[in-house]
Write an enzyme that holds these catalytic residues in place. Structure first.
Site, mmCIF file in Angstrom:
data_model
loop_
_atom_site.group_PDB
_atom_site.id
_atom_site.type_symbol
_atom_site.label_atom_id
_atom_site.label_comp_id
_atom_site.label_asym_id
_atom_site.label_seq_id
_atom_site.Cartn_x
_atom_site.Cartn_y
_atom_site.Cartn_z
ATOM 1 N N GLU B 46 0.837 -1.213 0.000
ATOM 2 C CA GLU B 46 0.000 0.000 0.000
ATOM 3 C C GLU B 46 0.870 1.261 0.000
ATOM 4 O OE1 GLU B 46 -2.441 0.203 3.507
ATOM 5 O OE2 GLU B 46 -3.674 1.849 2.726
ATOM 6 N N LYS B 112 -9.213 2.969 -2.606
ATOM 7 C CA LYS B 112 -9.549 2.269 -1.366
ATOM 8 C C LYS B 112 -10.915 2.728 -0.869
ATOM 9 C CE LYS B 112 -7.282 1.374 3.150
ATOM 10 N NZ LYS B 112 -6.043 1.663 3.922
ATOM 11 N N CYS B 148 -5.658 -2.969 1.601
ATOM 12 C CA CYS B 148 -5.634 -3.174 3.064
ATOM 13 C C CYS B 148 -7.019 -3.305 3.703
ATOM 14 C CB CYS B 148 -4.800 -2.055 3.685
ATOM 15 S SG CYS B 148 -3.963 -2.557 5.223
ATOM 16 N N GLY B 290 22.854 -2.269 35.028
ATOM 17 C CA GLY B 290 22.927 -3.559 35.693
ATOM 18 C C GLY B 290 21.557 -4.201 35.827
ATOM 19 N N LYS B 509 4.012 12.953 31.167
ATOM 20 C CA LYS B 509 5.326 12.354 30.902
ATOM 21 C C LYS B 509 5.311 11.623 29.570
ATOM 22 C CE LYS B 509 6.955 11.447 35.597
ATOM 23 N NZ LYS B 509 7.531 10.447 36.514
#
Lengths: 540, 540
Positions: B46, B112, B148, B290, B509
């Site tokens: 597409e 489409k 699609c 770590g 955030k």
């Protein structure tokens, strides 16, 4: 003697998602409209109960349940028609509805037909459009319901006319941009002329993240004349008196539209005030550099929150001029805000010391400039974290466009008043603000802008003059003009390619930028959705 | 003897906006399909020429002009049918088209019909839907074009059947999430059963910002059986041989679907590799703590870019355990990446010294923890700026959800591999990666997770156990379940309210977080659009 239908336009500042709080405001306003304004009807803005835009909260199945509970609470209000907006399930899915509640009963229910899905709007993501007009009667007047975008097309008003309406009610959440109000008037005037019907247009007031709703609700008669107009940038209940015999609003004295600079300045103040207050911050802290952006931002913060809720910090480094130190101090003194000076030399040196092994055999470049900016950002964030003050960033639209800002440096913060304000408008707004009372030292307005991140640096060393830069940005970002079209309008090819390339490659910075007030038809928020990974640029 | 129609599925890694580059890839692939695969036809994904999703680049008027220029270049390719996607103007506006180019002529053009406008998709923002099927003929076979989303509804396939199609071609840009491929198979199988037609499904491969397209193109016969399947997570030209007499694809041996963990891991590697390479970074730098998140991120970076393009930095502080120092070193040693240890004590102390006046009469709180994290962020950004290495952040979805991350600290960076990976899946992927070769020390997987920002801190001091946390996040964020529904499923009210509140209040955030690979049906990117200012939360 002619009968009157008294309609109150409830131009409220609602909060997205706060259904309980908004419901309370509706009850309080309806009772006040009935008891103090002798209103027969009170009309609220679009999606009254959930606020606008609720975004993906609309995908939560519990949304409609909570709205239904709110509506049942509103049944307690008697003796006045409540015309309000809410999301509700229709036959084929969720609808953006306007409903009329009369003595606890829903007597009319309309679904918005035209769902905006451009600029900042995503309504096709959530809603199924309605297909039909909806008319209800009050004191012998036939009223048609419409919601916002509906009146930007001809058909819903035409349907209302055909269904026998005397008056069209329009519930809106129409966000501000600098040219918006004249466009609204023209648009609604076209509907009045096409249908011969008057329109009552109620708008939301207040800030919601990047959007500011400017109010300015109005009643327009069928001749296109504004009969009543609510104030801009304030909450309030405004009565429009509809004469049922002549089917027109009584004409009142309508104040002039405030100047462009006044409108924009008030939008910035509203955006900051509502973001800080609706999110529960105690106040704001910002870095003063001695430059014009932080000076204007300080004035806005002061006007939004009061001096006692504003803290200013000057964080000098070896390139900071004495003039900057003096001007920053003066700005803080004039307004009486908390002010401190904290040099960043010790942290800068600590970073450079540790990084020296990594930086062996490299030259000085923007890394060291960014490091200064980041030391300042970390300082402000520490104060913010410790005191519950939100950091206000001070970048402008010109900088956001070309990436003339440091990620995690001067871009640290919770909100950006000037995010959509080009530098040339920053100057004009500073002049405007000084006409209300001198708060920005003239020298700050007159001196050439500088980031002061290197010796004797001025912005125009790295950027074209701001007059040119802002016009190129406007053409490329807001008007979708191609490089060739911009060059043809009178700029040299090299400058245009350089600016466009900077705009293209700095999407990654903008994606991590804080939200800020939108004042143009295309800000760098929900209304500009660009890929970061992007091979669009033609190269030179 | 039966005739064959040889169709090549061109599963390419295209770049959004890079029309010239994509056009070049189309020419190259078409010639290779014709000359090396003896193909009659090559089918591309597409929006082949502009890449997917082009987002607001589609609003630029120059887009369609550039596409037209590209199509005229493609006219040079002869002797093979090119079936490709592009944006083009239709009678009523811009359409998402599939076109067939034969010896320089467009012989079929389809628009489409079903435009997705949910999750990450905004196609109604840009396109007008088509209304009709489009059939073209090649070697006596009648082929229908679809794009699609069309095949996720019944009507376009039904239209194709009614228009006389023998075979449906489907051009896709279908992004990966962990359950996607089985959903694709089921969906296409339904269309095969409803129409009795085979389907050729071509998918895009590659990373584009938060999206990864996983490839896995396939040819499915009318009985619902997969006859040919392209590999996942790779580019390539794959031939499907269509027998024109029996109207079915020749059956080939189809490999099994890779395991969930293999698919997710490869998606993460693809996302990182393409973001870094398509944006032109020399390599990546990341902080090793770590802990397991940075250990897994290091392995992904290594697998995406090779050890020589990866730099790891350990930035210990007084709360860093010896175990962490040892494990970080071991991780870097096993993979052979550049590794250095740079303690943050000096900058931390410099900040605290300068801030002491501001912090007088206050207690230690998360401010000091954030400061540690921010010293590390600034260090990594300085290395990034100086060397052109992008910082890879290491946060996971559980942390992003509840805000267990420091803005401008560990959230500094350009891309986040684990952004949509819940902590429990981080553990599982680490175990999976070790089955391919031991790269993550077992102790890192076994020890209780800790941010090490305070003495003897472990994550579960402040958060519920990750098994519970991840399930609550999944129900609230991905499934839109209400608090009550989550409580009813077996969690205690206090925990649920606490987690939901953390999710709600940390939108600010997430809004400033970097992009990262989406692997679930709802990541924290374009598919979750929440207001920051938001009064939705019920409180406890």
């Amino acid at each position: 003697m002619s009968a009157k239908l008294n309609i109150v336009m409830a131009q409220l500042n609602l909060k997205v998602g706060d259904i309980d709080g908004n419901t309370h405001r509706v009850i309080e306003s309806a009772e006040q409209a009935r008891d103090q304004h002798q209103a027969d009807m009170v009309v609220f803005p679009e999606l009254t109960l959930c606020g606008y835009p609720p975004e993906d909260l609309l995908l939560r199945p519990s949304m409609v349940l909570r709205i239904e509970q709110a509506v049942s609470k509103l049944a307690a209000v008697k003796g006045i028609d409540l015309v309000m907006g809410l999301p509700a399930m229709g036959a084929h899915g969720l609808e953006n509805q306007a409903v009329v509640l009369r003595d606890g009963q829903v007597v009319a229910r309309y679904a918005k037909q035209h769902l905006p899905n451009y600029q900042v709007f995503d309504e096709k993501r959530y809603f199924i459009p309605g297909q039909k007009p909806c008319i209800f009667e009050c004191k012998g007047v036939k009223l048609a319901l419409t919601v916002c975008e509906d009146l930007w097309y001809q058909s819903p008003a035409k349907q209302a006319l055909e269904a026998g309406a005397d008056l069209i009610l329009s519930l809106n959440a129409s966000p501000f941009h600098k040219d918006k109000q004249s466009i609204r008037y023209e648009t609604i005037r076209s509907r009045c002329h096409e249908t011969g019907l008057p329109v009552l247009y109620v708008n939301l007031f207040g800030g919601q993240d990047e959007l500011v709703f400017d109010g300015g609700s109005f009643a327009m008669n069928s001749n296109g004349q504004v009969a009543v107009r609510a104030d801009y940038f304030t909450e309030g209940l405004y009565t429009a008196c509809f004469d049922t015999s002549v089917k027109a609003f009584d004409q009142e004295i309508v104040p002039e539209l405030p100047s462009l600079h006044e409108r924009v300045y008030k939008a910035l103040v509203t955006g900051v005030r509502d973001y800080v207050n609706k999110n529960g911050f105690k106040g704001v802290v910002l870095g003063l550099s001695g430059g014009i952006d932080s000076a204007l931002t300080l004035a806005i913060a002061n006007d939004a929150l009061g001096a006692e809720r504003v803290q200013a910090v000057m964080m000098p480094f070896r390139y900071t001029s004495n003039m900057s130190l003096e001007d920053a101090q003066e700005e803080a003194d004039i307004l009486g805000v908390d002010y401190s000076v904290m040099p960043i030399e010790p942290m800068f040196d600590a970073f450079m010391g540790t990084l020296s092994a990594q930086f062996e055999n490299t030259h000085k470049d923007t890394t060291e400039e960014n490091l200064q900016s980041r030391c300042r950002g970390v300082m402000l964030m520490a104060i913010s974290n410790k005191k519950g003050y939100m950091v206000l960033t001070t970048g402008n639209k010109s900088e956001m466009a070309v990436g003339y800002a440091t990620l995690y440096g001067d871009m640290c913060g919770g909100y950006n008043a000037l995010k959509d304000v080009p530098k040339t408008l920053v100057f004009a707004l500073s002049e405007y603000r000084n006409t209300l009372g001198y708060v920005i030292p003239q020298r700050v307005i007159d001196r050439p802008p500088s980031a002061e991140l290197a010796p004797d640096q001025v912005d125009e060393d790295s950027l074209p003059p701001y007059d040119d830069l802002d016009r190129i940005i406007e053409m490329y970002v807001e008007e979708d003009k191609s490089a060739e079209a911009i060059i043809e309008s009178g700029f040299d090819r090299e400058t245009v390619y350089r600016v466009l390339r900077l705009i293209d490659i700095n999407e990654f910075k903008r994606r991590q930028a804080v939200v800020g007030v939108r004042i143009t038809p295309r800000g760098f928020g929900r209304d500009r959705r660009y890929p970061i990974t992007n091979g669009w640029h033609l190269g030179i």
